[in-house]
Motif scaffolding. Structure first.
Motif, PDB file in Angstrom:
ATOM      1  N   GLY A 106       0.795  -1.217   0.000  1.00 58.45           N
ATOM      2  CA  GLY A 106       0.000   0.000   0.000  1.00 58.45           C
ATOM      3  C   GLY A 106       0.826   1.265   0.000  1.00 58.45           C
ATOM      4  O   GLY A 106       0.455   2.262  -0.640  1.00 58.45           O
ATOM      5  N   ARG A 130      -2.358   7.165   2.242  1.00 67.21           N
ATOM      6  CA  ARG A 130      -2.061   5.747   2.481  1.00 67.21           C
ATOM      7  C   ARG A 130      -3.260   5.030   3.100  1.00 67.21           C
ATOM      8  O   ARG A 130      -3.547   3.880   2.754  1.00 67.21           O
ATOM      9  CB  ARG A 130      -0.835   5.619   3.390  1.00 67.21           C
ATOM     10  CG  ARG A 130       0.478   5.758   2.661  1.00 67.21           C
ATOM     11  CD  ARG A 130       1.647   5.507   3.572  1.00 67.21           C
ATOM     12  NE  ARG A 130       1.802   6.580   4.552  1.00 67.21           N
ATOM     13  CZ  ARG A 130       2.655   6.557   5.559  1.00 67.21           C
ATOM     14  NH1 ARG A 130       3.444   5.519   5.735  1.00 67.21           N
ATOM     15  NH2 ARG A 130       2.743   7.580   6.409  1.00 67.21           N
ATOM     16  N   TYR A 175      -4.874   1.738   1.490  1.00 64.34           N
ATOM     17  CA  TYR A 175      -4.941   0.472   2.231  1.00 64.34           C
ATOM     18  C   TYR A 175      -6.386  -0.037   2.300  1.00 64.34           C
ATOM     19  O   TYR A 175      -6.661  -1.227   2.085  1.00 64.34           O
ATOM     20  CB  TYR A 175      -4.397   0.661   3.649  1.00 64.34           C
ATOM     21  CG  TYR A 175      -2.890   0.681   3.745  1.00 64.34           C
ATOM     22  CD1 TYR A 175      -2.133  -0.368   3.245  1.00 64.34           C
ATOM     23  CD2 TYR A 175      -2.221   1.747   4.348  1.00 64.34           C
ATOM     24  CE1 TYR A 175      -0.747  -0.355   3.325  1.00 64.34           C
ATOM     25  CE2 TYR A 175      -0.833   1.773   4.436  1.00 64.34           C
ATOM     26  CZ  TYR A 175      -0.104   0.715   3.917  1.00 64.34           C
ATOM     27  OH  TYR A 175       1.278   0.724   4.001  1.00 64.34           O
TER      28      TYR A 175
END
Length: 278
Positions: A32, A43, A47
């Motif tokens: 990720g 992020r 994710y």
């Protein structure tokens, strides 16, 4: 690239999910952090999106740490999406409430593609019986669908017209247009499926393909009566031929002319010896 992203969004993937799938397909397995960096995205959002895609089966999670994801092969992905969409469409068609009372009793369908798609879909749904009255050109187009119906146990009854056969040649309504003229205007066809759904239309010639679709019981009854009477008379004439006129006399021909002669055509055959002219 933007066109590919648009198509993925059309298939139900979000903006970030579409970008992740394209990124992994282009760069190979990644975590990720790497994907988020390349996309310039949060992020946490990346994710979360990768986990959703894994649950949907669009991404595969590798073993080990850190966690890395990879995409399916294009053919595997499209197969998965196709199966999911077809299952959803089938469920919606079966489960969505129907308001039969508000439906138009007769639906007009125009265009060759639309007409053929509609009848092909209904042939695939037939459960007990299909009654077909078509010309050879249309019979050729739909032969595979009709054979498939027969193979699954559906009763298929044919009346297939051509330039040199069929009762329409024997009982042509000469007061309208002749066979060649009618071919220029189009070839008639009709279908009655499970004695409920009907399609009646014209295809070919100079006219655009058009059809009327209905589940009205009166139309089903009329088409079935026409089909059965036409086939019974056709088989009688095939089996007996001249015997009909020999048995019933010249009046047999007059019966035909009475109903199918051109308007104003009062031509009569001379009466036979001993026959009274009415």
């Amino acid at each position: 690239m933007e066109q590919l992203l648009n198509h993925l969004r059309n298939l139900g993937f979000t903006e970030i999910e579409s970008k992740i799938m394209v990124d992994l397909a282009e760069h190979g397995p990644a975590g990720g952090y790497e994907v988020a960096k390349r996309l310039g995205a949060s992020r946490s959002n990346v994710y979360a999106a990768m986990q959703r895609l894994e649950r949907q089966g669009a991404l595969q999670r590798g073993s080990g740490e850190p966690v890395r994801y990879k995409t399916l092969k294009p053919e595997e992905l499209t197969r998965m999406i196709s199966g999911r969409v077809e299952a959803s469409l089938a469920f919606v068609e079966k489960s969505l409430p129907r308001q039969d009372g508000n439906e138009a009793p007769f639906l007009s369908v125009e265009g060759d593609k639309a007409v053929l798609e509609q009848v092909t879909r209904k042939l695939a749904q037939a459960e007990t019986e299909i009654v077909v009255d078509v010309w050879r050109e249309e019979a050729t187009l739909l032969r595979e669908e009709l054979e498939a119906a027969e193979n699954r146990g559906v009763r298929v009854l044919w009346a297939c017209d051509g330039p040199d056969n069929g009762l329409a040649r024997t009982l042509a309504w000469t007061g309208w247009k002749g066979i060649e003229e009618r071919k220029q205007g189009g070839r008639k066809f009709s279908f009655v499926i499970d004695r409920e759904w009907c399609m009646l239309g014209m295809r070919g010639g100079e006219m655009e393909t058009q059809a009327v679709v209905t589940a009205h019981p009166v139309m089903a009854e009329l088409l079935l009566h026409h089909f059965s009477q036409e086939m019974v008379l056709f088989e009688l004439e095939q089996d007996m031929g001249r015997q009909l006129e020999n048995t019933y006399g010249p009046h047999y021909g007059r019966i035909q002319r009475k109903y199918i002669a051109s308007e104003g055509d009062t031509t009569e055959e001379p009466a036979s010896e001993g026959e009274e002219v009415v």
